[in-house]
Design an enzyme around this catalytic site. Structure first.
Site, PDB file in Angstrom:
ATOM      1  N   ARG A 119       0.811  -1.235   0.000  1.00  0.00           N
ATOM      2  CA  ARG A 119       0.000   0.000   0.000  1.00  0.00           C
ATOM      3  C   ARG A 119       0.838   1.276   0.000  1.00  0.00           C
ATOM      4  O   ARG A 119       0.355   2.331   0.386  1.00  0.00           O
ATOM      5  CB  ARG A 119      -0.990   0.026   1.161  1.00  0.00           C
ATOM      6  CG  ARG A 119      -2.032  -1.066   1.105  1.00  0.00           C
ATOM      7  CD  ARG A 119      -3.248  -0.760   1.966  1.00  0.00           C
ATOM      8  NE  ARG A 119      -4.171  -1.885   1.937  1.00  0.00           N
ATOM      9  CZ  ARG A 119      -4.124  -2.907   2.776  1.00  0.00           C
ATOM     10  NH1 ARG A 119      -3.208  -2.936   3.717  1.00  0.00           N
ATOM     11  NH2 ARG A 119      -4.993  -3.890   2.662  1.00  0.00           N
ATOM     12  N   LYS A 141       2.648  11.320 -12.008  1.00  0.00           N
ATOM     13  CA  LYS A 141       1.802  10.336 -12.684  1.00  0.00           C
ATOM     14  C   LYS A 141       2.607   9.067 -12.940  1.00  0.00           C
ATOM     15  O   LYS A 141       3.677   9.121 -13.537  1.00  0.00           O
ATOM     16  CB  LYS A 141       1.268  10.893 -14.009  1.00  0.00           C
ATOM     17  CG  LYS A 141       0.037  11.739 -13.801  1.00  0.00           C
ATOM     18  CD  LYS A 141      -0.554  12.453 -15.002  1.00  0.00           C
ATOM     19  CE  LYS A 141      -0.505  11.820 -16.338  1.00  0.00           C
ATOM     20  NZ  LYS A 141      -1.298  12.646 -17.313  1.00  0.00           N
ATOM     21  N   GLU A 183       8.406  15.471 -26.866  1.00  0.00           N
ATOM     22  CA  GLU A 183       7.708  16.070 -25.717  1.00  0.00           C
ATOM     23  C   GLU A 183       8.113  17.536 -25.531  1.00  0.00           C
ATOM     24  O   GLU A 183       7.316  18.355 -25.082  1.00  0.00           O
ATOM     25  CB  GLU A 183       8.012  15.282 -24.432  1.00  0.00           C
ATOM     26  CG  GLU A 183       7.647  13.792 -24.472  1.00  0.00           C
ATOM     27  CD  GLU A 183       6.144  13.505 -24.404  1.00  0.00           C
ATOM     28  OE1 GLU A 183       5.322  14.450 -24.407  1.00  0.00           O
ATOM     29  OE2 GLU A 183       5.783  12.305 -24.367  1.00  0.00           O
ATOM     30  N   LYS A 225       6.338  22.174 -17.836  1.00  0.00           N
ATOM     31  CA  LYS A 225       5.680  21.066 -17.155  1.00  0.00           C
ATOM     32  C   LYS A 225       5.441  21.401 -15.683  1.00  0.00           C
ATOM     33  O   LYS A 225       4.343  21.176 -15.148  1.00  0.00           O
ATOM     34  CB  LYS A 225       6.544  19.803 -17.285  1.00  0.00           C
ATOM     35  CG  LYS A 225       6.013  18.585 -16.552  1.00  0.00           C
ATOM     36  CD  LYS A 225       5.067  17.750 -17.395  1.00  0.00           C
ATOM     37  CE  LYS A 225       4.439  16.616 -16.620  1.00  0.00           C
ATOM     38  NZ  LYS A 225       4.759  15.293 -17.143  1.00  0.00           N
ATOM     39  N   GLU A 235      -4.978  16.623 -12.825  1.00  0.00           N
ATOM     40  CA  GLU A 235      -5.432  16.630 -14.217  1.00  0.00           C
ATOM     41  C   GLU A 235      -6.938  16.813 -14.346  1.00  0.00           C
ATOM     42  O   GLU A 235      -7.627  16.056 -15.012  1.00  0.00           O
ATOM     43  CB  GLU A 235      -4.986  15.327 -14.917  1.00  0.00           C
ATOM     44  CG  GLU A 235      -5.091  15.420 -16.433  1.00  0.00           C
ATOM     45  CD  GLU A 235      -4.256  14.371 -17.155  1.00  0.00           C
ATOM     46  OE1 GLU A 235      -3.435  13.704 -16.527  1.00  0.00           O
ATOM     47  OE2 GLU A 235      -4.447  14.257 -18.375  1.00  0.00           O
ATOM     48  N   ARG A 239      -3.921  20.620 -17.080  1.00  0.00           N
ATOM     49  CA  ARG A 239      -2.896  19.588 -17.235  1.00  0.00           C
ATOM     50  C   ARG A 239      -3.203  18.672 -18.423  1.00  0.00           C
ATOM     51  O   ARG A 239      -2.297  18.086 -19.013  1.00  0.00           O
ATOM     52  CB  ARG A 239      -2.777  18.756 -15.950  1.00  0.00           C
ATOM     53  CG  ARG A 239      -1.665  17.719 -16.041  1.00  0.00           C
ATOM     54  CD  ARG A 239      -1.283  17.140 -14.708  1.00  0.00           C
ATOM     55  NE  ARG A 239      -0.236  16.133 -14.875  1.00  0.00           N
ATOM     56  CZ  ARG A 239       0.377  15.507 -13.890  1.00  0.00           C
ATOM     57  NH1 ARG A 239       0.056  15.779 -12.651  1.00  0.00           N
ATOM     58  NH2 ARG A 239       1.322  14.614 -14.133  1.00  0.00           N
ATOM     59  N   ASN A 243      -1.425  16.467 -22.863  1.00  0.00           N
ATOM     60  CA  ASN A 243      -1.720  15.263 -23.634  1.00  0.00           C
ATOM     61  C   ASN A 243      -1.731  15.521 -25.125  1.00  0.00           C
ATOM     62  O   ASN A 243      -2.070  14.621 -25.901  1.00  0.00           O
ATOM     63  CB  ASN A 243      -3.052  14.684 -23.187  1.00  0.00           C
ATOM     64  CG  ASN A 243      -2.867  13.625 -22.123  1.00  0.00           C
ATOM     65  OD1 ASN A 243      -2.582  12.485 -22.449  1.00  0.00           O
ATOM     66  ND2 ASN A 243      -2.967  14.014 -20.868  1.00  0.00           N
ATOM     67  N   HIS A 246      -1.031  12.811 -27.654  1.00  0.00           N
ATOM     68  CA  HIS A 246      -1.015  11.519 -26.971  1.00  0.00           C
ATOM     69  C   HIS A 246      -2.246  10.661 -27.268  1.00  0.00           C
ATOM     70  O   HIS A 246      -2.161   9.437 -27.217  1.00  0.00           O
ATOM     71  CB  HIS A 246      -0.846  11.708 -25.459  1.00  0.00           C
ATOM     72  CG  HIS A 246       0.563  12.050 -25.070  1.00  0.00           C
ATOM     73  ND1 HIS A 246       1.194  13.194 -25.493  1.00  0.00           N
ATOM     74  CD2 HIS A 246       1.484  11.382 -24.306  1.00  0.00           C
ATOM     75  CE1 HIS A 246       2.427  13.228 -25.005  1.00  0.00           C
ATOM     76  NE2 HIS A 246       2.632  12.144 -24.279  1.00  0.00           N
ATOM     77  N   HIS A 250      -1.069   7.234 -28.396  1.00  0.00           N
ATOM     78  CA  HIS A 250      -1.365   6.038 -27.598  1.00  0.00           C
ATOM     79  C   HIS A 250      -2.099   4.986 -28.418  1.00  0.00           C
ATOM     80  O   HIS A 250      -1.884   3.785 -28.246  1.00  0.00           O
ATOM     81  CB  HIS A 250      -2.212   6.410 -26.375  1.00  0.00           C
ATOM     82  CG  HIS A 250      -1.440   7.089 -25.278  1.00  0.00           C
ATOM     83  ND1 HIS A 250      -2.041   7.601 -24.161  1.00  0.00           N
ATOM     84  CD2 HIS A 250      -0.111   7.325 -25.137  1.00  0.00           C
ATOM     85  CE1 HIS A 250      -1.125   8.137 -23.366  1.00  0.00           C
ATOM     86  NE2 HIS A 250       0.058   7.987 -23.935  1.00  0.00           N
ATOM     87  N   HIS A 263       7.426   5.635 -27.984  1.00  0.00           N
ATOM     88  CA  HIS A 263       6.487   6.603 -27.420  1.00  0.00           C
ATOM     89  C   HIS A 263       6.625   7.979 -28.095  1.00  0.00           C
ATOM     90  O   HIS A 263       5.625   8.578 -28.512  1.00  0.00           O
ATOM     91  CB  HIS A 263       6.674   6.731 -25.907  1.00  0.00           C
ATOM     92  CG  HIS A 263       5.744   7.728 -25.286  1.00  0.00           C
ATOM     93  ND1 HIS A 263       4.381   7.557 -25.270  1.00  0.00           N
ATOM     94  CD2 HIS A 263       5.973   8.935 -24.708  1.00  0.00           C
ATOM     95  CE1 HIS A 263       3.811   8.608 -24.686  1.00  0.00           C
ATOM     96  NE2 HIS A 263       4.755   9.446 -24.333  1.00  0.00           N
TER      97      HIS A 263
END
Lengths: 359, 359
Positions: A119, A141, A183, A225, A235, A239, A243, A246, A250, A263
């Protein structure tokens, strides 16, 4: 000299920039004392370049090393399961601190592992690639992929610190540097027109691996960033702008099972698709579209993908985390240096955008 | 009438007690409006008893149902992966609210799934077993098991609310009721001597399924849990006391691959082992040890396990989340109604405690 930038307001943490790898041990001793247990997670390629230097500085600290294979396909629940077994063999517990040495894959995988093992244990990210230094190490993230979609299972889980040694970029192959440049260009398109011009002006120096220029570009890129994630940690709003490229990218990565397009390549093609959609909507003009595509190509980044069934790619976009109530949400550039969240994109215009980038 | 008890200070959430299942829809409409998407996750047994009533109240809300097989073995990364696929088929996104209808397994599995799907969606727990109503639905701990150990991968992730209909206990088989009684007796031993006496006095009524007595016992038992987790949300201190019996019990569950001893049975045997260790240390006397063992047996709970290699069980205890720097940390009863955290247990006395409970 180490430069410190604090990220976010609530559970803030520092980016420690310009540190060297062998200085980390000293930092850890100051922060946690000498009796702690560390789990250094890296991949076989990065280990070859950097593990010795880092471990040199940790000689009197109890540190165990776990090496995973290189590649995006390792961001999986299977790898999480294997890490669990290995961590237990090293008697890791909740007080163990994970050191994630590597690029975006290692950061995402190790960070997510740290967020759920017993946890939650602490972790420190030591990014060694341009992409991870200016982007993925910032903002907390973490995630793994699922056969149905990229980064589908994850957490918002902040590291204790990010330890960035820009010298590691000197071992980075151009192919990996390009990943980060995608990026960086994205950051410029989202929020920093001056950065876009800087990259245009210094394109040859960057390709010629002028590390002074690359470092200046990196600092400007990561500042974009930091500013955005500090304002919107979870987000909920702006934020999402990060993306850009992306949603399309993706879908390509998912379709190629994370073993085809890299990527950064996916992001580059995705930026090209989004820019074409912006052109159709009149958000960028022909000249701006050309500047975007030209800068990507100048950096050896692809702006077109190999043939895929567009309807299948559209289907993968249904698993995008930005989507709301079944509607696809895209990020679209507006001119150079600003982007918007578009929640009203219909499937037909998305398919037309795909058509522009599929050969 | 719905009784409301707030859990924890920071990210608090309400226990809504005495609600009925068909009233949940109205509550959701008030809380979230009528346009939201709900994912009802339950198991095939619970679905048969309770899904219709709950869905009756949700007729004008967009609700999709996912049913998983019954059993502890479903608390796995494999099941998380399948849920991901199914949730995407129902076009779930970050705004979807998960409704976890069932006992501890469903709560842990669905809560952990909600905590990581697209980096987190909201969930509401609707506990239908004694164990989940008085224990596992309270405190925001969610997890899945790993072949190496129980609840090894998870989060602290609070639900939006816990919706508790005590009437669901009337469909609960005695075998499941016993599971909850083990945790109730644990709560009594940790912090409430009066509750221990209450169970002793009303043992026959409880076994005779006097639901008025069972409800009173439940309210007293869950009050112990609420108090402790409110004071120590992240299990840095006293919340560890609630692990009484669990270090031994988890080892048995792990050894039997979550398909042999039930969780409550493991806890019961674990309490017996811990009480024997306390006896050896003089923390309980013979009479107190007898009272503990007798009350467990009176509730048809086991105080001995079938033959296992004690050294193997000891090995499984190395994966316990309470352990610190390689040392095993156990919870030990002190008399009736108080327990302590013991960080100094050596392997020899733990092996002797195992010997007392292994036939």
């Amino acid at each position: 000299m180490i430069q410190r930038i604090d990220v976010s307001r609530g559970h803030g943490y520092p980016l420690l920039l310009g540190a060297t790898l062998d200085e980390l041990g000293g930092h850890l001793k100051t922060a946690y004392g000498t009796s702690g247990h560390y789990l250094l997670i890296t991949n076989d390629v990065v280990a070859g370049y950097h593990a010795d230097k880092l471990l040199d500085g940790m000689k009197d600290l109890k540190t165990d090393l776990i090496t995973v294979p290189d590649g995006e396909q390792e961001k999986s629940l299977d790898r999480i399961s294997k890490l669990t077994e290995q961590a237990l063999q090293f008697k890791a517990d909740r007080d163990t601190v994970v050191l994630a040495l590597g690029g975006g894959v290692i950061g995402d995988l190790s960070g997510f592992f740290a967020s759920i093992f017993m946890r939650g244990m602490r972790y420190i990210h030591i990014p060694t690639t341009l992409l991870s230094q200016i982007d993925s190490s910032i903002g907390g993230k973490v995630a793994v992929n699922h056969p149905s979609g990229k980064n589908l299972l994850g957490s918002f889980y902040a590291p204790q610190a990010v330890w960035t040694d820009f010298d590691t970029l000197q071992t980075l192959p151009w192919q990996e540097m390009r990943n980060g440049l995608a990026e960086t260009i994205k950051h410029a398109l989202v929020a920093d027109p001056d950065l876009f011009e800087f990259i245009e002006e210094h394109a040859d120096a960057i390709k010629g691996l002028d590390y002074k220029i690359i470092k200046e570009m990196s600092l400007r890129s990561l500042a974009v960033k930091v500013k955005i994630v500090t304002e919107d940690e979870k987000e909920k709003g702006n934020r999402m702008l990060l993306n850009l490229g992306h949603s399309f990218g993706h879908a390509l990565e998912t379709e190629e099972a994370y073993q085809g397009v890299m990527h950064g390549e996916g992001v580059s093609i995705g930026i090209a698709a989004a820019a074409n959609l912006s052109r159709e909507r009149g958000l960028v003009n022909d000249k701006q579209l050309d500047r975007i595509l030209n800068l990507l190509m100048k950096m050896d980044l692809p702006t077109t993908a190999k043939a895929h069934d567009r309807a299948v790619l559209l289907g993968h976009m249904s698993a995008d985390k930005k989507n709301k109530a079944g509607n696809k949400v895209l990020i679209l550039p507006v001119g150079i240096g600003r982007s918007v969240i578009a929640a009203d994109c219909n499937d037909e215009e998305i398919l037309r955008a795909w058509e522009k980038v599929i050969i």
